[in-house]
Scaffold this motif. Structure first.
Motif, short mmCIF file in Angstrom:
data_model
loop_
_atom_site.label_atom_id
_atom_site.label_comp_id
_atom_site.label_asym_id
_atom_site.label_seq_id
_atom_site.Cartn_x
_atom_site.Cartn_y
_atom_site.Cartn_z
N VAL A 53 0.68 -1.22 -0.09
CA VAL A 53 -0.04 -0.04 -0.06
C VAL A 53 1.01 1.31 -0.18
O VAL A 53 0.50 2.07 -0.80
N ARG A 54 1.86 1.33 0.86
CA ARG A 54 2.91 2.48 0.80
C ARG A 54 3.31 2.69 -0.69
O ARG A 54 3.65 3.87 -1.06
N SER A 57 0.17 3.60 -3.33
CA SER A 57 -0.96 4.36 -3.29
C SER A 57 -0.46 5.76 -3.45
O SER A 57 0.57 6.32 -3.11
N TYR A 59 -2.48 8.27 -2.53
CA TYR A 59 -2.63 8.86 -1.34
C TYR A 59 -1.76 8.61 -0.23
O TYR A 59 -1.20 7.56 -0.27
N GLU A 60 -1.76 9.43 0.80
CA GLU A 60 -0.84 9.19 2.10
C GLU A 60 -1.59 8.04 3.07
O GLU A 60 -2.77 7.86 2.96
N LEU A 61 -0.89 7.23 3.52
CA LEU A 61 -1.34 6.22 4.51
C LEU A 61 -1.82 7.11 5.65
O LEU A 61 -1.32 7.73 6.40
N GLN A 62 -3.23 6.83 6.09
CA GLN A 62 -3.76 7.34 7.16
C GLN A 62 -4.06 6.71 8.52
O GLN A 62 -3.82 7.17 9.38
N GLN A 70 -5.10 1.97 5.92
CA GLN A 70 -6.24 2.70 5.07
C GLN A 70 -5.35 3.92 4.71
O GLN A 70 -4.74 4.67 5.53
N THR A 71 -5.58 4.25 3.46
CA THR A 71 -5.02 5.60 2.89
C THR A 71 -6.31 6.58 3.01
O THR A 71 -7.32 6.30 3.18
N SER A 72 -5.84 7.91 2.84
CA SER A 72 -6.78 8.97 2.54
C SER A 72 -7.15 8.71 1.17
O SER A 72 -6.71 7.77 0.42
N ALA A 82 -7.82 4.72 -3.79
CA ALA A 82 -7.59 4.61 -2.38
C ALA A 82 -7.88 3.31 -1.89
O ALA A 82 -8.56 2.42 -2.49
#
Length: 157
Positions: A53-54, A57, A59-62, A70-72, A82
């Motif tokens: 995921v890192r 993605s 999007y940032e990792l949330q 979960q990402t943003s 996402a």
């Protein structure tokens, strides 16, 4: 004139009909359960899940806990995916890792959620990355309601 218009509409419809189709092999991998068999394997697979995921993605990792990655996102009509990854313990000591991916574009997601799900599961199982390119090109297959929700539900776990 009417015949030319009808022909043009048929050609456009045929071109749209093939978009969004997913290779059956990809679909089989994406929908196969991702279940680790013991604590050591589950820990290794969960670490790989977070790594995937890192690295994939936009999007940032949330959130990153023992049971949720979960990402943003998604937002703003973007085609980028996402992600929401879950780990659910089973009664027999195993755990099931669930995968969900979605975007916010009417043009479809890039990469296709089913292809991303298959690549994610292959990486988690093997540690070898076979991911589709995560660019925002125009050749992405559209994410239909069925494909997007299927990638988010138990069918893609």
């Amino acid at each position: 004139m009417k015949r030319t218009l009808l022909t043009l509409l048929c050609v456009l419809a045929a071109g749209c009909a093939t978009r969004g189709q997913v290779n059956p092999d990809v679909m089989q991998i994406a929908t196969a359960p991702l279940t680790c068999s013991n604590a050591d394997q589950c820990a290794a697979w969960w670490q790989r899940a977070q790594q995937w995921v890192r690295s994939h993605s936009t999007y940032e990792l949330q959130t990153a806990t023992d049971t949720l990655i979960q990402t943003s996102g998604p937002g703003g009509g973007k085609r980028a995916l996402a992600y929401q990854i879950t780990k659910t313990p089973n009664n027999d000591g195993t755990a099931t890792i669930g995968f969900a991916a979605h975007c916010d574009s009417s043009l479809g997601c890039k990469p296709n959620p089913w292809e991303a799900g298959a690549a994610f599961k292959q990486f988690v199982r093997t540690g070898v990355d076979h991911s589709p390119a995560a660019d925002t090109g125009d050749d992405a297959a559209p994410a239909t309601a069925g494909a997007a929700s299927g990638a988010q539900t138990g069918s893609a776990r």
